[in-house]
Design an enzyme around this catalytic site. Structure first.
Site: not given
Length: 349
Positions: A243, A288
């Site tokens: 990611s 996140k």
């Protein structure tokens, strides 16, 4: 004390005791929480995150932060019910079934090995994407990963075949092959030049019609190795998964070009990246974003496919910028730095 009162007292004690014991029983869930962030323009353990040798680089300022998610739990270290309950009450964390992180047919060690492999792959893809954006030539060894049953490529292309050319056009990336095949019509002959067992040969294949009427041969491809004109080394310590691809690409690109891509600001973001620069969705977007905001970021580059989820969980003070491609992300950062031009927003759909 009456018998009834004694019975109620004993029953209450048993319920309490069972409740206390039950709270510490292991449960098959994993708690996801905001993890640390790393500036791809900075250092980790006194070593640069991105080191480029063999090509001119330029000074950078600001921050391009990759973001992570930490997890607690797993098949070999399960959390207890009380920890899970606390997680369900905390809006900054998520409690998910254990199988979300650890598939039933994989051990914890295998999951970690896969994450490490995906991280390595994302670094190669990030370098390829940055060089593609900057129009710096490179090559890749594209190989056949498999063929579809009852499709033209079956029996003609084999797993492990390296594709050298398609209709005489050099294969640079997987997209080179895809684009060349799609330039044909169903019924046309596509000529693949391959290397098999050290020998070069031509393989003509008559294309079939795909679901949308386009030409296809039914082959899946993968990149075995990139041949870059200079060396890009990425150091992120104990971080796994794919990611961070977008942020690696931006960090590489910023170092290879004059000027400040960040405008001196702290920019965070996430997203997988393909060699052609397409940004893909990731998991743990809510955690996140919290980690990014805690690290001081005010802008968060968000994969387009994560926008809807991100809008519902974005912390105050964090601007969500939609990123479909690396080029779109670069253009958006240039617009933010200069104050000129439009910036794609998740809110804009």
């Amino acid at each position: 004390m009456s018998r009834r009162a004694l019975t109620l007292l004993v029953a209450s004690f048993l319920v309490l005791a069972l409740g206390v014991v039950g709270a510490f029983l292991p449960v098959p869930y994993v708690v996801l929480s905001p993890g640390p962030t790393e500036n791809t323009l900075g250092e980790v353990e006194k070593k640069p995150v991105i080191t480029i040798t063999g090509h001119e680089t330029f000074a950078t300022t600001g921050a391009l932060r990759l973001v992570t998610v930490e997890y607690k739990g797993g098949p070999t270290n399960r959390i207890d019910l009380l920890t899970a309950l606390r997680g369900w009450l905390d809006p900054t964390v998520a409690v998910v079934p254990e199988t979300t992180i650890f598939p039933p047919n994989q051990t914890a060690q295998q999951v970690e090995q896969q994450n490490a492999a995906e991280m390595t792959g994302s670094q190669d893809n990030a370098t390829a994407a940055a060089l593609t954006e900057l129009k710096i030539p490179f090559t890749a060894e594209v190989v056949v990963a498999g063929t579809e049953k009852e499709m033209p490529a079956e029996g003609k292309l084999k797993t492990g075949d390296q594709l050298l050319k398609v209709d005489g056009v050099d294969v640079v990336t997987v997209d080179t092959v895809t684009a060349q095949v799609k330039s044909h019509k169903p019924g046309d002959t596509v000529v693949f030049t391959i290397s098999r067992d050290g020998k070069q040969q031509g393989v003509p294949i008559v294309a079939a019609a795909g679901p949308e009427g386009n030409a296809m041969v039914g082959v899946s491809l993968s990149t075995k190795k990139y041949n870059f004109p200079f060396t890009v080394t990425i150091n992120v310590g104990d971080v796994g998964g794919p990611s961070a691809g977008l942020m690696f690409s931006l960090g590489i690109l910023d170092k290879l070009t004059p000027g400040e891509l960040t405008g001196g600001k702290s920019i965070a973001g996430t997203g997988t990246i393909t060699p052609e620069g397409r940004v893909g969705a990731i998991g743990g977007i809510a955690q996140k974003m919290v980690g990014a905001r805690d690290a001081g970021a005010t802008v968060f580059l968000t994969p387009a496919d994560n926008c809807a989820e991100a809008l519902n969980a974005a912390p105050d003070g964090l601007r969500l910028v939609k990123a479909t491609t690396l080029h779109e992300a670069v253009t958006a950062l240039d617009a933010l730095a200069s104050g000129k031009g439009s910036v794609p927003s998740c809110a804009a759909g």
